[in-house]
Motif scaffolding. Structure first.
Motif, PDB file in Angstrom:
ATOM      1  N   GLY A 289       0.808  -1.216   0.000  1.00 11.29           N
ATOM      2  CA  GLY A 289       0.000   0.000   0.000  1.00 11.29           C
ATOM      3  C   GLY A 289       0.840   1.265   0.000  1.00 11.29           C
ATOM      4  N   PRO A 290       0.177   2.412   0.096  1.00  8.99           N
ATOM      5  CA  PRO A 290       0.879   3.704   0.060  1.00  8.99           C
ATOM      6  C   PRO A 290       1.810   3.867   1.261  1.00  8.99           C
ATOM      7  N   LEU A 291       2.964   4.490   1.020  1.00  4.49           N
ATOM      8  CA  LEU A 291       3.948   4.670   2.085  1.00  4.49           C
ATOM      9  C   LEU A 291       3.913   6.064   2.692  1.00  4.49           C
ATOM     10  N   GLY A 292       3.223   6.999   2.051  1.00  6.02           N
ATOM     11  CA  GLY A 292       3.100   8.339   2.617  1.00  6.02           C
ATOM     12  C   GLY A 292       4.403   9.103   2.667  1.00  6.02           C
ATOM     13  N   ILE A 293       5.262   8.895   1.650  1.00  8.38           N
ATOM     14  CA  ILE A 293       6.514   9.651   1.604  1.00  8.38           C
ATOM     15  C   ILE A 293       6.571  10.436   0.292  1.00  8.38           C
ATOM     16  N   ILE A 294       7.158  11.620   0.363  1.00  4.80           N
ATOM     17  CA  ILE A 294       7.358  12.474  -0.806  1.00  4.80           C
ATOM     18  C   ILE A 294       8.847  12.411  -1.134  1.00  4.80           C
ATOM     19  N   ILE A 295       9.151  12.033  -2.384  1.00  5.94           N
ATOM     20  CA  ILE A 295      10.532  11.841  -2.802  1.00  5.94           C
ATOM     21  C   ILE A 295      10.955  12.965  -3.733  1.00  5.94           C
ATOM     22  N   ASP A 296      12.189  13.419  -3.574  1.00  4.17           N
ATOM     23  CA  ASP A 296      12.766  14.448  -4.431  1.00  4.17           C
ATOM     24  C   ASP A 296      14.029  13.872  -5.069  1.00  4.17           C
ATOM     25  N   THR A 297      14.501  14.497  -6.126  1.00  5.66           N
ATOM     26  CA  THR A 297      15.722  14.077  -6.806  1.00  5.66           C
ATOM     27  C   THR A 297      16.906  14.858  -6.238  1.00  5.66           C
ATOM     28  N   SER A 298      18.018  14.159  -5.972  1.00  5.06           N
ATOM     29  CA  SER A 298      19.229  14.832  -5.506  1.00  5.06           C
ATOM     30  C   SER A 298      20.428  14.214  -6.217  1.00  5.06           C
ATOM     31  N   GLU A 299      21.586  14.828  -6.060  1.00  7.73           N
ATOM     32  CA  GLU A 299      22.807  14.295  -6.670  1.00  7.73           C
ATOM     33  C   GLU A 299      23.183  12.934  -6.090  1.00  7.73           C
ATOM     34  N   GLN A 300      22.826  12.696  -4.837  1.00  2.22           N
ATOM     35  CA  GLN A 300      23.149  11.426  -4.180  1.00  2.22           C
ATOM     36  C   GLN A 300      22.154  10.319  -4.513  1.00  2.22           C
ATOM     37  N   GLY A 301      21.023  10.682  -5.104  1.00  8.31           N
ATOM     38  CA  GLY A 301      19.967   9.722  -5.406  1.00  8.31           C
ATOM     39  C   GLY A 301      18.638  10.236  -4.890  1.00  8.31           C
ATOM     40  N   PRO A 302      17.589   9.421  -5.008  1.00 13.37           N
ATOM     41  CA  PRO A 302      16.272   9.847  -4.524  1.00 13.37           C
ATOM     42  C   PRO A 302      16.303  10.090  -3.018  1.00 13.37           C
ATOM     43  N   VAL A 303      15.838  11.254  -2.613  1.00 14.18           N
ATOM     44  CA  VAL A 303      15.883  11.639  -1.204  1.00 14.18           C
ATOM     45  C   VAL A 303      14.457  11.840  -0.697  1.00 14.18           C
ATOM     46  N   ILE A 304      14.235  11.488   0.565  1.00 12.03           N
ATOM     47  CA  ILE A 304      12.925  11.697   1.168  1.00 12.03           C
ATOM     48  C   ILE A 304      12.793  13.184   1.479  1.00 12.03           C
ATOM     49  N   HIS A 305      11.868  13.835   0.792  1.00  9.52           N
ATOM     50  CA  HIS A 305      11.631  15.270   0.974  1.00  9.52           C
ATOM     51  C   HIS A 305      10.791  15.506   2.226  1.00  9.52           C
TER      52      HIS A 305
ATOM     53  N   ASP B 235      19.336  -1.129  -7.321  1.00  7.91           N
ATOM     54  CA  ASP B 235      20.065   0.111  -7.037  1.00  7.91           C
ATOM     55  C   ASP B 235      19.263   1.297  -7.574  1.00  7.91           C
ATOM     56  N   THR B 236      18.956   2.258  -6.707  1.00 10.62           N
ATOM     57  CA  THR B 236      18.144   3.416  -7.103  1.00 10.62           C
ATOM     58  C   THR B 236      18.940   4.718  -7.124  1.00 10.62           C
ATOM     59  N   ARG B 237      20.236   4.662  -6.861  1.00 10.93           N
ATOM     60  CA  ARG B 237      21.028   5.888  -6.724  1.00 10.93           C
ATOM     61  C   ARG B 237      21.049   6.744  -7.989  1.00 10.93           C
ATOM     62  N   ASP B 238      20.887   6.121  -9.159  1.00  6.43           N
ATOM     63  CA  ASP B 238      20.878   6.879 -10.412  1.00  6.43           C
ATOM     64  C   ASP B 238      19.472   7.224 -10.885  1.00  6.43           C
ATOM     65  N   MET B 239      18.455   6.884 -10.104  1.00  6.25           N
ATOM     66  CA  MET B 239      17.068   7.173 -10.487  1.00  6.25           C
ATOM     67  C   MET B 239      16.676   8.581 -10.052  1.00  6.25           C
ATOM     68  N   ASN B 240      15.769   9.196 -10.810  1.00  6.62           N
ATOM     69  CA  ASN B 240      15.177  10.449 -10.338  1.00  6.62           C
ATOM     70  C   ASN B 240      13.939  10.100  -9.512  1.00  6.62           C
ATOM     71  N   ALA B 241      13.343  11.101  -8.905  1.00  4.57           N
ATOM     72  CA  ALA B 241      12.201  10.881  -8.016  1.00  4.57           C
ATOM     73  C   ALA B 241      11.025  10.224  -8.742  1.00  4.57           C
ATOM     74  N   ALA B 242      10.741  10.665  -9.972  1.00  2.00           N
ATOM     75  CA  ALA B 242       9.601  10.129 -10.714  1.00  2.00           C
ATOM     76  C   ALA B 242       9.788   8.648 -11.027  1.00  2.00           C
ATOM     77  N   THR B 243      10.999   8.261 -11.420  1.00  3.00           N
ATOM     78  CA  THR B 243      11.271   6.855 -11.749  1.00  3.00           C
ATOM     79  C   THR B 243      11.119   5.971 -10.521  1.00  3.00           C
ATOM     80  N   LEU B 244      11.677   6.403  -9.389  1.00  4.66           N
ATOM     81  CA  LEU B 244      11.558   5.609  -8.164  1.00  4.66           C
ATOM     82  C   LEU B 244      10.104   5.537  -7.709  1.00  4.66           C
ATOM     83  N   THR B 245       9.384   6.635  -7.798  1.00  2.00           N
ATOM     84  CA  THR B 245       7.972   6.646  -7.385  1.00  2.00           C
ATOM     85  C   THR B 245       7.177   5.638  -8.220  1.00  2.00           C
ATOM     86  N   ARG B 246       7.424   5.601  -9.538  1.00  2.38           N
ATOM     87  CA  ARG B 246       6.725   4.625 -10.397  1.00  2.38           C
ATOM     88  C   ARG B 246       7.071   3.195  -9.999  1.00  2.38           C
TER      89      ARG B 246
END
Length: 114
Positions: free
Chosen positions: A43-59, A84-95
């Motif tokens: 189910g939903p995790l209730g987290i908002i993810i942003d893109t950073s140089e280090q990888g997807p970060v919890i905003h 490995d998700t370090r090279d993903m942007n927020a949208a890719t990881l969210t999908r």
């Protein structure tokens, strides 16, 4: 609401601590950083993810997130179910997370710098 067994989150008896130490050595995690696995329910995790140089970060996190006591804003999601998700942007990881949302559980590998 969502329910999950917190005994499975971080436990030396199931080898997560040993794996985390090996990963720290492999990728050069500093003492100020902490890498760990967090088992998330379906189910939903209730987290908002942003893109950073280090990888997807919890905003940010919703107060109703089932992970509220285990991860926090600023943590970096470095893997999902071993991918490995370090090279993903927020949208890719969210999908990817949404695609796996009906699984009984998902393993987030998180790098926390606080």
């Amino acid at each position: 609401g969502d329910q999950f067994d917190t005994d499975n989150l971080i436990s030396p008896r199931n080898g997560i601590a040993n794996v985390a130490e090996k990963v720290k050595a492999d990728i050069g995690v500093t003492n100020a950083e902490k890498k760990f696995d967090c088992i998330a329910p379906a189910g939903p995790l209730g987290i908002i993810i942003d893109t950073s140089e280090q990888g997807p970060v919890i905003h940010s996190m919703k107060p109703t997130s089932p992970l509220i006591d285990f991860i926090q804003a600023g943590d970096i999601i470095v893997a999902l179910d071993g991918i490995d998700t370090r090279d993903m942007n927020a949208a890719t990881l969210t999908r990817l997370m949404a695609k796996r949302s009906q699984r009984p559980q998902r393993k987030l590998t998180v790098l926390s710098v606080s």
